[in-house]
Design a protein around this motif. Structure first.
Motif, PDB file in Angstrom:
ATOM      1  N   ASP A  99      29.340 -11.831  23.095  1.00  0.00           N
ATOM      2  CA  ASP A  99      28.973 -12.114  24.483  1.00  0.00           C
ATOM      3  C   ASP A  99      28.197 -13.427  24.560  1.00  0.00           C
ATOM      4  O   ASP A  99      27.669 -13.901  23.569  1.00  0.00           O
ATOM      5  CB  ASP A  99      28.091 -10.989  25.050  1.00  0.00           C
ATOM      6  N   ARG A 100      28.153 -13.978  25.722  1.00  0.00           N
ATOM      7  CA  ARG A 100      27.342 -15.181  25.942  1.00  0.00           C
ATOM      8  C   ARG A 100      26.382 -14.900  27.090  1.00  0.00           C
ATOM      9  O   ARG A 100      26.707 -14.182  28.015  1.00  0.00           O
ATOM     10  CB  ARG A 100      28.228 -16.379  26.288  1.00  0.00           C
ATOM     11  N   TYR A 101      25.212 -15.525  26.997  1.00  0.00           N
ATOM     12  CA  TYR A 101      24.204 -15.276  28.025  1.00  0.00           C
ATOM     13  C   TYR A 101      23.653 -16.593  28.527  1.00  0.00           C
ATOM     14  O   TYR A 101      23.234 -17.434  27.736  1.00  0.00           O
ATOM     15  CB  TYR A 101      23.066 -14.412  27.457  1.00  0.00           C
ATOM     16  N   ARG A 102      23.692 -16.775  29.805  1.00  0.00           N
ATOM     17  CA  ARG A 102      23.149 -17.997  30.380  1.00  0.00           C
ATOM     18  C   ARG A 102      21.764 -17.681  30.937  1.00  0.00           C
ATOM     19  O   ARG A 102      21.614 -16.960  31.932  1.00  0.00           O
ATOM     20  CB  ARG A 102      24.086 -18.488  31.495  1.00  0.00           C
ATOM     21  N   VAL A 103      20.728 -18.196  30.273  1.00  0.00           N
ATOM     22  CA  VAL A 103      19.345 -17.877  30.632  1.00  0.00           C
ATOM     23  C   VAL A 103      18.929 -18.653  31.869  1.00  0.00           C
ATOM     24  O   VAL A 103      19.128 -19.866  31.953  1.00  0.00           O
ATOM     25  CB  VAL A 103      18.400 -18.206  29.449  1.00  0.00           C
ATOM     26  N   ASP A 104      18.349 -17.954  32.819  1.00  0.00           N
ATOM     27  CA  ASP A 104      17.785 -18.567  34.017  1.00  0.00           C
ATOM     28  C   ASP A 104      16.291 -18.801  33.728  1.00  0.00           C
ATOM     29  O   ASP A 104      15.442 -17.974  34.068  1.00  0.00           O
ATOM     30  CB  ASP A 104      17.977 -17.627  35.205  1.00  0.00           C
ATOM     31  N   LYS A 152       1.228  -2.562  23.421  1.00  0.00           N
ATOM     32  CA  LYS A 152       1.736  -3.357  24.533  1.00  0.00           C
ATOM     33  C   LYS A 152       3.258  -3.405  24.470  1.00  0.00           C
ATOM     34  O   LYS A 152       3.835  -3.568  23.400  1.00  0.00           O
ATOM     35  CB  LYS A 152       1.150  -4.772  24.451  1.00  0.00           C
ATOM     36  N   VAL A 153       3.909  -3.251  25.631  1.00  0.00           N
ATOM     37  CA  VAL A 153       5.362  -3.323  25.701  1.00  0.00           C
ATOM     38  C   VAL A 153       5.756  -4.694  26.243  1.00  0.00           C
ATOM     39  O   VAL A 153       5.288  -5.116  27.300  1.00  0.00           O
ATOM     40  CB  VAL A 153       5.928  -2.209  26.610  1.00  0.00           C
ATOM     41  N   VAL A 154       6.596  -5.376  25.493  1.00  0.00           N
ATOM     42  CA  VAL A 154       7.018  -6.726  25.852  1.00  0.00           C
ATOM     43  C   VAL A 154       8.483  -6.705  26.244  1.00  0.00           C
ATOM     44  O   VAL A 154       9.310  -6.087  25.574  1.00  0.00           O
ATOM     45  CB  VAL A 154       6.802  -7.693  24.660  1.00  0.00           C
ATOM     46  N   LEU A 155       8.790  -7.367  27.349  1.00  0.00           N
ATOM     47  CA  LEU A 155      10.172  -7.443  27.831  1.00  0.00           C
ATOM     48  C   LEU A 155      10.635  -8.900  27.799  1.00  0.00           C
ATOM     49  O   LEU A 155      10.018  -9.783  28.386  1.00  0.00           O
ATOM     50  CB  LEU A 155      10.242  -6.918  29.274  1.00  0.00           C
ATOM     51  N   ILE A 156      11.735  -9.134  27.096  1.00  0.00           N
ATOM     52  CA  ILE A 156      12.376 -10.453  27.100  1.00  0.00           C
ATOM     53  C   ILE A 156      13.822 -10.234  27.536  1.00  0.00           C
ATOM     54  O   ILE A 156      14.594  -9.566  26.840  1.00  0.00           O
ATOM     55  CB  ILE A 156      12.309 -11.122  25.713  1.00  0.00           C
ATOM     56  N   THR A 157      14.180 -10.764  28.685  1.00  0.00           N
ATOM     57  CA  THR A 157      15.468 -10.416  29.284  1.00  0.00           C
ATOM     58  C   THR A 157      16.636 -11.247  28.755  1.00  0.00           C
ATOM     59  O   THR A 157      17.772 -10.990  29.139  1.00  0.00           O
ATOM     60  CB  THR A 157      15.405 -10.548  30.823  1.00  0.00           C
ATOM     61  N   ASP A 158      16.381 -12.219  27.896  1.00  0.00           N
ATOM     62  CA  ASP A 158      17.480 -12.971  27.297  1.00  0.00           C
ATOM     63  C   ASP A 158      18.397 -11.989  26.567  1.00  0.00           C
ATOM     64  O   ASP A 158      17.920 -11.225  25.733  1.00  0.00           O
ATOM     65  CB  ASP A 158      16.961 -13.988  26.282  1.00  0.00           C
ATOM     66  N   GLY A 159      19.668 -12.016  26.854  1.00  0.00           N
ATOM     67  CA  GLY A 159      20.601 -11.110  26.194  1.00  0.00           C
ATOM     68  C   GLY A 159      20.793  -9.792  26.923  1.00  0.00           C
ATOM     69  O   GLY A 159      21.552  -8.937  26.463  1.00  0.00           O
ATOM     70  N   CYS A 160      20.136  -9.613  28.068  1.00  0.00           N
ATOM     71  CA  CYS A 160      20.291  -8.382  28.856  1.00  0.00           C
ATOM     72  C   CYS A 160      21.750  -8.193  29.250  1.00  0.00           C
ATOM     73  O   CYS A 160      22.420  -9.129  29.687  1.00  0.00           O
ATOM     74  CB  CYS A 160      19.420  -8.478  30.106  1.00  0.00           C
ATOM     75  N   LEU A 161      22.250  -6.965  29.090  1.00  0.00           N
ATOM     76  CA  LEU A 161      23.645  -6.651  29.396  1.00  0.00           C
ATOM     77  C   LEU A 161      23.844  -6.204  30.847  1.00  0.00           C
ATOM     78  O   LEU A 161      24.941  -5.853  31.251  1.00  0.00           O
ATOM     79  CB  LEU A 161      24.142  -5.547  28.455  1.00  0.00           C
ATOM     80  N   LEU A 172      27.950 -13.036  30.074  1.00  0.00           N
ATOM     81  CA  LEU A 172      29.386 -13.309  30.180  1.00  0.00           C
ATOM     82  C   LEU A 172      30.048 -12.513  29.055  1.00  0.00           C
ATOM     83  O   LEU A 172      29.729 -12.718  27.891  1.00  0.00           O
ATOM     84  CB  LEU A 172      29.676 -14.799  30.008  1.00  0.00           C
ATOM     85  N   PHE A 173      30.938 -11.617  29.413  1.00  0.00           N
ATOM     86  CA  PHE A 173      31.558 -10.749  28.406  1.00  0.00           C
ATOM     87  C   PHE A 173      32.878 -11.328  27.904  1.00  0.00           C
ATOM     88  O   PHE A 173      33.405 -12.300  28.456  1.00  0.00           O
ATOM     89  CB  PHE A 173      31.832  -9.357  29.021  1.00  0.00           C
TER      90      PHE A 173
END
Ligand code: SF4
Ligand code: SF4
Length: 95
Positions: free
Chosen positions: A11-16, A55-64, A91-92
């Motif tokens: 998959d490809r991910y376009r980070v905003d 602590k819970v850390v969220l990084i949305t890069d790669g989110c499906l 992008l799938f």
């Protein structure tokens, strides 16, 4: 047969940059009032991680964009979830 990690790599991910489409509303709630922290084991992309201090850390890069984290946090409703802006996100089908 491909492993999940190998499939995700296709998959490809376009980070905003600067505009994550998902966020944790109250980080302290995760640390002090959520004992299960189910988001850290249910996200198929591993976007949520628990640090040693709880602590819970969220990084949305790669989110499906599956929506699991929004549903799994049903008790606390601590996940602010939106679709990525147009042109960004996953992008799938690259394999
Ligand atoms: S399930 Fe919800 S409240 Fe619990 S750690 Fe995850 S985001 Fe925080
Ligand atoms: S929408 Fe799915 S892939 Fe994205 S952060 Fe939530 S659980 Fe993970």
């Amino acid at each position: 047969m491909l492993k999940v990690e190998e499939k995700l790599f296709q998959d490809r991910y376009r980070v905003d940059a600067g505009h994550p489409h998902i966020s944790i509303r109250d980080a302290d709630l995760c640390t002090h009032r959520c004992s299960e922290r189910q988001c850290t084991v249910c996200c198929p992309a591993g976007c949520y991680t628990e640090e040693g201090n709880g602590k819970v850390v969220l990084i949305t890069d790669g989110c499906l964009e599956c929506g699991t984290c929004r549903i799994i946090c049903d008790e606390h409703r601590n996940v602010e979830w939106e679709w990525p802006r147009g042109g960004f996100g996953i992008l799938f089908k690259f394999g």
